[in-house]
Write an enzyme that holds these catalytic residues in place. Structure first.
Site, mmCIF file in Angstrom:
data_model
loop_
_atom_site.group_PDB
_atom_site.id
_atom_site.type_symbol
_atom_site.label_atom_id
_atom_site.label_comp_id
_atom_site.label_asym_id
_atom_site.label_seq_id
_atom_site.Cartn_x
_atom_site.Cartn_y
_atom_site.Cartn_z
ATOM 1 N N ARG A 1 0.812 -1.221 0.000
ATOM 2 C CA ARG A 1 0.000 0.000 0.000
ATOM 3 C C ARG A 1 0.842 1.267 0.000
ATOM 4 O O ARG A 1 0.412 2.305 -0.488
ATOM 5 C CB ARG A 1 -1.004 -0.045 1.143
ATOM 6 N N GLU B 1 5.875 -11.857 14.994
ATOM 7 C CA GLU B 1 5.447 -12.500 16.231
ATOM 8 C C GLU B 1 6.040 -13.901 16.339
ATOM 9 O O GLU B 1 6.493 -14.316 17.402
ATOM 10 C CB GLU B 1 3.924 -12.546 16.272
#
Length: 182
Positions: A67, A104
């Site tokens: 984006r 993560e």
């Protein structure tokens, strides 16, 4: 006009769709496609950013996949400077520099062409993306700009998810500007 007033912030926020529980339960996804397909909102955003960054004497705008490409390419065209993509590993066709960052569960990597700034050491570069969350990708992108001998004059994000702390992490490497803090 280098700071949005509350009405302008609300206008942009209203143009962004919220998708509950995407991509997993508990996540409130900020879908910018509704901003992009609203010509008034997208035009306002690009005009605002053009006005803000016109005085920065930029050489390049670098956008983070994917984006950041949309905002970065439109802004670079308006500012009449070059656009540089920062992509996920293996997507650029020529010689690259890579930077790993933590996820993560594991690691990921982004790359930039080694000659992204046409070997002009100290090129003034604006980094842009739609959102900053934990800051891992953005931090890696700033480091890539520096590795390619560019100078990141500012990192700009449309949305800042404040509770995740990424903005603080990136601001240790480069000046930071966020339009909407959530």
């Amino acid at each position: 006009m280098s700071i949005l007033d509350e009405n302008q912030k609300q206008f942009l926020l209203d143009s962004i769709r919220n998708i509950p529980d995407f991509p997993k339960p508990g996540i409130q996804f900020k879908d910018i496609t509704t901003l992009l397909n609203d010509p008034k909102a997208f035009g306002f955003l690009i005009d605002f950013l053009t006005d803000r960054y016109a005085r920065f004497e930029l050489d390049y705008v670098a956008g983070i996949e994917s984006r950041g490409f949309i905002f970065g390419a439109a802004l670079a065209a308006k500012l009449e400077v070059g656009f540089v993509p920062i992509r996920k590993k293996g997507k650029l066709p020529s010689t690259t520099i890579a930077e790993k960052y933590s996820l993560e569960y594991g690691f990921d990597e982004v790359e930039i062409h080694i000659d992204a700034f046409r070997e002009k050491e100290g090129s003034r570069v604006l980094l842009i993306d739609d959102l900053i969350a934990t800051g891992g990708t953005a931090e890696a992108a700033v480091k890539l700009i520096q590795s390619a001998k560019g100078h990141c004059v500012e990192a700009c994000f449309l949305l800042n998810l404040e509770e995740l702390g990424g903005a603080k992490k990136v601001s240790n490497l480069a000046p930071l500007y966020t339009l909407l803090d959530i």
